[in-house]
Design a protein around this motif. Structure first.
Motif, PDB file in Angstrom:
ATOM      1  N   TYR A   1       0.847  -1.199   0.000  1.00  0.00           N
ATOM      2  CA  TYR A   1       0.000   0.000   0.000  1.00  0.00           C
ATOM      3  C   TYR A   1       0.876   1.241   0.000  1.00  0.00           C
TER       4      TYR A   1
ATOM      5  N   LEU B   1      -6.646  -0.233   6.722  1.00  0.00           N
ATOM      6  CA  LEU B   1      -6.741  -1.241   5.666  1.00  0.00           C
ATOM      7  C   LEU B   1      -7.544  -2.450   6.148  1.00  0.00           C
TER       8      LEU B   1
ATOM      9  N   GLY C   1     -11.263  -1.780   6.279  1.00  0.00           N
ATOM     10  CA  GLY C   1     -11.912  -1.530   4.997  1.00  0.00           C
ATOM     11  C   GLY C   1     -12.056  -0.056   4.676  1.00  0.00           C
TER      12      GLY C   1
ATOM     13  N   GLU D   1      -8.179   0.524   0.807  1.00  0.00           N
ATOM     14  CA  GLU D   1      -8.019  -0.708   0.046  1.00  0.00           C
ATOM     15  C   GLU D   1      -6.557  -0.872  -0.371  1.00  0.00           C
TER      16      GLU D   1
ATOM     17  N   ASP E   1      -3.139  -1.749  -2.493  1.00  0.00           N
ATOM     18  CA  ASP E   1      -2.755  -1.725  -3.902  1.00  0.00           C
ATOM     19  C   ASP E   1      -2.636  -3.156  -4.422  1.00  0.00           C
TER      20      ASP E   1
ATOM     21  N   GLU F   1      -3.992  -9.439  -0.141  1.00  0.00           N
ATOM     22  CA  GLU F   1      -5.284  -9.913   0.345  1.00  0.00           C
ATOM     23  C   GLU F   1      -5.398  -9.700   1.846  1.00  0.00           C
TER      24      GLU F   1
ATOM     25  N   THR G   1     -12.530 -10.631   0.814  1.00  0.00           N
ATOM     26  CA  THR G   1     -11.566  -9.564   1.060  1.00  0.00           C
ATOM     27  C   THR G   1     -12.126  -8.171   0.796  1.00  0.00           C
ATOM     28  N   LYS G   2     -13.193  -8.051  -0.015  1.00  0.00           N
ATOM     29  CA  LYS G   2     -13.763  -6.745  -0.335  1.00  0.00           C
ATOM     30  C   LYS G   2     -14.893  -6.352   0.619  1.00  0.00           C
ATOM     31  N   ARG G   3     -15.218  -7.196   1.586  1.00  0.00           N
ATOM     32  CA  ARG G   3     -16.353  -6.917   2.470  1.00  0.00           C
ATOM     33  C   ARG G   3     -15.906  -6.846   3.928  1.00  0.00           C
ATOM     34  N   ARG G   4     -15.079  -5.858   4.210  1.00  0.00           N
ATOM     35  CA  ARG G   4     -14.493  -5.767   5.543  1.00  0.00           C
ATOM     36  C   ARG G   4     -15.172  -4.729   6.429  1.00  0.00           C
TER      37      ARG G   4
END
Length: 255
Positions: free
Chosen positions: A20, A58, A61, A64, A66, A69, A77-80
């Protein structure tokens, strides 16, 4: 000292090859990995600017990665967002709300029936030594009491993974010592999973099963082999002092 453990399917938190950076700047992290098992207490230490709070953002959420996972339990991983309980260094209690109303705030945000939870919250207030202060306002509380209210508010989220970002950093040494004893006893009962940011090496060693040191744009894991249960008197023992000396050396030679 030991090498980083492998990621596990049963992990409460798994981070793999995380990179990141802000804009086009040099990466804060570059391909770092860490793992937290259910029921563990893990601290994150490092020099100012090493990215500790950014790491928490991070995980929650709010940011995000770079590359890489981040997985909380088996969540995608996109629903934190909303999957962890988060407590920042400042208590962030609303001054116009009573202790009870501040604690109930997470339930109102998620539109749960907060009134039905009041009897249970009152039991927790008693456990936290706050039973006589449910109708008090934040300006009537000591620093340690405010932090206990903030921690209870974090617990009320009902999340199994708690991120605590230097929650005792602003307290005087005596109050901080009392909070350590309080948190050790409480964590032993709750068996929540805790990821804890601190600049205080004694705090990290006393509370943790493992410590992650952020250094440069990498990460190093340190195992805390001291037996549990622990008390604040442990800081005077030779094994404790030797571990503190080791951490000080690692931080001084981190780059």
């Amino acid at each position: 000292m030991r090498e980083a453990i492998g990621l596990s399917n049963s992990s409460m938190l798994s981070i793999k090859d995380l990179t990141y950076s802000f804009s086009d700047e040099r990466p804060i992290f570059q391909k770092i990995s860490l793992d937290v098992q259910p029921g563990e207490f893990v601290s994150v230490i490092g020099a100012s600017g090493s990215g500790k709070s950014t790491l928490f953002k991070l995980i929650t959420g709010l940011l995000e990665p770079d590359v890489g996972e981040i997985r909380i339990g088996q969540q995608d991983t996109k629903r934190r967002l909303g999957q962890v309980g988060y407590m920042p260094q400042k208590d962030l209690l609303l001054p116009w709300r009573t202790v009870l109303d501040n604690v109930l705030l997470p339930l109102e945000v998620t539109k749960e029936k907060s009134q039905e939870k009041i009897p249970g919250v009152r039991e927790w207030l008693a456990c936290f030594g706050l039973a006589d202060y449910e109708n008090a306002y934040p300006n009537e509380l000591s620093g340690g009491m405010k932090q206990r209210v903030a921690f209870l508010r974090t617990l009320v989220t009902g999340r199994d993974l708690l991120l605590l970002d230097e929650p005792f950093g602003a307290l005087d040494s005596l109050t901080k010592r009392n909070m350590h004893s309080w948190l050790l006893g409480l964590w032993g009962e709750l068996r929540k999973t805790v990821l804890f940011i601190t600049h205080d090496l004694e705090e990290a060693i006393l509370l943790s099963d493992r410590i992650y040191l952020l250094k440069g744009n990498g990460i190093q894991e340190i195992k805390v082999s001291l037996p549990r249960p622990r008390s604040s008197e442990l800081i005077y023992q030779s094994d404790f002092m030797a571990m503190r000396k080791e951490l000080e050396w690692l931080i001084q030679h981190e780059r």
